[in-house]
Design an enzyme around this catalytic site. Structure first.
Site, PDB file in Angstrom:
ATOM      1  N   SER A 108       0.847  -1.194   0.000  1.00  0.00           N
ATOM      2  CA  SER A 108       0.000   0.000   0.000  1.00  0.00           C
ATOM      3  C   SER A 108       0.879   1.238   0.000  1.00  0.00           C
ATOM      4  O   SER A 108       1.982   1.226   0.559  1.00  0.00           O
ATOM      5  CB  SER A 108      -0.888   0.007   1.245  1.00  0.00           C
ATOM      6  OG  SER A 108      -1.455   1.279   1.456  1.00  0.00           O
ATOM      7  N   SER A 109       0.374   2.302  -0.611  1.00  0.00           N
ATOM      8  CA  SER A 109       1.157   3.545  -0.659  1.00  0.00           C
ATOM      9  C   SER A 109       1.321   4.197   0.712  1.00  0.00           C
ATOM     10  O   SER A 109       2.119   5.117   0.871  1.00  0.00           O
ATOM     11  CB  SER A 109       0.505   4.542  -1.627  1.00  0.00           C
ATOM     12  OG  SER A 109      -0.823   4.826  -1.226  1.00  0.00           O
ATOM     13  N   CYS A 110       0.598   3.705   1.722  1.00  0.00           N
ATOM     14  CA  CYS A 110       0.745   4.282   3.065  1.00  0.00           C
ATOM     15  C   CYS A 110       2.057   3.880   3.725  1.00  0.00           C
ATOM     16  O   CYS A 110       2.365   4.329   4.825  1.00  0.00           O
ATOM     17  CB  CYS A 110      -0.421   3.881   3.959  1.00  0.00           C
ATOM     18  SG  CYS A 110      -0.402   2.156   4.464  1.00  0.00           S
ATOM     19  N   TYR A 145      -0.757  -0.589  10.074  1.00  0.00           N
ATOM     20  CA  TYR A 145      -0.929  -1.233   8.771  1.00  0.00           C
ATOM     21  C   TYR A 145       0.314  -1.056   7.909  1.00  0.00           C
ATOM     22  O   TYR A 145       0.785  -1.993   7.271  1.00  0.00           O
ATOM     23  CB  TYR A 145      -2.154  -0.637   8.078  1.00  0.00           C
ATOM     24  CG  TYR A 145      -2.454  -1.198   6.712  1.00  0.00           C
ATOM     25  CD1 TYR A 145      -2.982  -2.476   6.573  1.00  0.00           C
ATOM     26  CD2 TYR A 145      -2.240  -0.439   5.565  1.00  0.00           C
ATOM     27  CE1 TYR A 145      -3.278  -2.990   5.315  1.00  0.00           C
ATOM     28  CE2 TYR A 145      -2.527  -0.949   4.311  1.00  0.00           C
ATOM     29  CZ  TYR A 145      -3.043  -2.218   4.188  1.00  0.00           C
ATOM     30  OH  TYR A 145      -3.334  -2.730   2.953  1.00  0.00           O
ATOM     31  N   LYS A 163       2.934  -3.858   6.176  1.00  0.00           N
ATOM     32  CA  LYS A 163       3.194  -3.929   4.744  1.00  0.00           C
ATOM     33  C   LYS A 163       4.684  -3.758   4.427  1.00  0.00           C
ATOM     34  O   LYS A 163       5.217  -4.394   3.513  1.00  0.00           O
ATOM     35  CB  LYS A 163       2.369  -2.874   4.002  1.00  0.00           C
ATOM     36  CG  LYS A 163       0.886  -3.210   3.944  1.00  0.00           C
ATOM     37  CD  LYS A 163       0.652  -4.512   3.200  1.00  0.00           C
ATOM     38  CE  LYS A 163      -0.810  -4.865   3.075  1.00  0.00           C
ATOM     39  NZ  LYS A 163      -1.020  -6.129   2.338  1.00  0.00           N
ATOM     40  N   HIS A 223     -12.913   3.087   2.754  1.00  0.00           N
ATOM     41  CA  HIS A 223     -12.041   4.172   2.324  1.00  0.00           C
ATOM     42  C   HIS A 223     -12.894   5.339   1.818  1.00  0.00           C
ATOM     43  O   HIS A 223     -14.116   5.229   1.703  1.00  0.00           O
ATOM     44  CB  HIS A 223     -11.090   3.686   1.231  1.00  0.00           C
ATOM     45  CG  HIS A 223     -10.021   2.773   1.738  1.00  0.00           C
ATOM     46  ND1 HIS A 223     -10.046   1.411   1.529  1.00  0.00           N
ATOM     47  CD2 HIS A 223      -8.907   3.017   2.452  1.00  0.00           C
ATOM     48  CE1 HIS A 223      -8.983   0.856   2.080  1.00  0.00           C
ATOM     49  NE2 HIS A 223      -8.273   1.805   2.656  1.00  0.00           N
TER      50      HIS A 223
END
Length: 313
Positions: free
Chosen positions: A108-110, A137, A141, A180
């Site tokens: 994920s881009s987070c 999270y 990842k 989201h």
């Protein structure tokens, strides 16, 4: 991969996994292994090991994860870090043990630090502190990326990692407590229209910038990378996105227009904005020969049409 290759998609019923399966089917792939959550608990290491030992998949897409928005991440951080760490560790290790030819891990881009230059380049990973609202999270990842990297380094596996931007599309989660921003806004505006409500409340100031990608585009990129790319140890992962972003305020206005809602939009500034901007640098992806095809407006129209259709059935 060839059309008869044995393929396992972990999370095949979710938004991402189902999109990957649709894409593979459209390209002629036919040999899929499927297990529902009831049939295979990915948090159970022995169950995962037994599954790989019996089925021996050749290619694996890890799309299973515990996911959610700001509210869900803030409310259940322990679940987000534990569940995701265990799922990815179990599957990645089993993929190594039972000789999976190629493996794709979806992050994920987070994972990127909160305060780094935009757009986000792959090399910015671990160069600063994470956004606090989704730290649990993100750490899980990041661990998945490093697992793939070090299994490649030590065992010579062919495990690749991709970092998609914010995704939306068929089979999205429209639960207002855990969804989201995109599906939440689509549902809010639709229900406000049906109920003739005078206003729709949007969390935050509306100023944060976000990049959105239709999940069918993301799936196409994943399959493309599994079919074509050769990763080396210096390329830990690759961003998957569209390379363009939009403010939450602009997004709300766009969804308002598509849904036909005619009331007012009110911004609740007591609620968190999250990261102010999150745009992926997709130079590496483009250099490998893949670009997105679905525009944001067309993509939202598709999702809204399907959402209405599902409610009517």
């Amino acid at each position: 991969m060839n059309h008869s290759s044995k393929i396992y998609i972990a999370g095949h019923r979710g938004m991402v996994g189902s999109a990957i399966k649709r894409n593979l089917e459209s390209k002629g792939y036919t040999n899929f292994i499927s297990r529902t959550h009831k049939e295979l608990d990915l948090i159970n290491q022995q169950a995962v090991d037994d599954f790989f030992k019996i089925e021996r998949p050749e290619y694996v897409f890890l799309a299973a994860a515990k996911v959610g928005g700001i509210l869900a991440n803030s409310t259940y951080p322990a679940e987000f870090i534990y569940d995701n760490l265990v799922i990815e560790a179990n599957i990645i290790h089993a993929a190594y043990l039972y000789g999976v030819k190629k493996f794709l891990f979806l992050g994920s881009s987070c994972i990127y630090p909160k305060l780094v230059p935009q757009p986000l380049k792959e090399e910015y990973l671990l160069t600063g502190e994470l956004e606090v609202t989704n730290e649990a999270y993100a750490i899980a990842k990041i661990a998945g990326i490093k697992l793939c990297k070090h299994y490649n380094q030590q065992y010579g596996t062919n495990f690749i990692s991709v970092m998609p931007t914010n995704l939306y599309g068929p089979n999205d989660n429209f639960d207002l407590k855990t969804s989201h921003v995109m599906p939440a806004l689509i549902r809010k505006f639709y229900e406000a229209k049906i109920n003739k409500e005078p206003e729709v409340v949007v969390w935050g100031t509306g100023t944060p910038m976000r990049e959105f990608m239709h999940v069918d585009d993301m799936a196409d990129a994943c399959v493309y990378l599994m079919e074509n790319s050769n990763y080396d140890e210096t390329r830990e992962f690759i961003n998957i996105g569209v390379g363009k972003d939009i403010s939450i305020r602009e997004l709300a206005e766009l969804i308002k227009s598509i849904t036909g809602y005619e009331g007012n939009i009110v911004y609740d500034i007591s609620k968190p904005d999250g990261t102010l901007r999150k745009l992926l640098d997709v130079t590496k992806l483009h250099s490998l020969g893949w670009k997105d095809k679905i525009s944001l407006k067309d993509g939202i129209k598709r999702v809204f049409d399907e959402y209405q259709k599902n409610l009517e059935e």
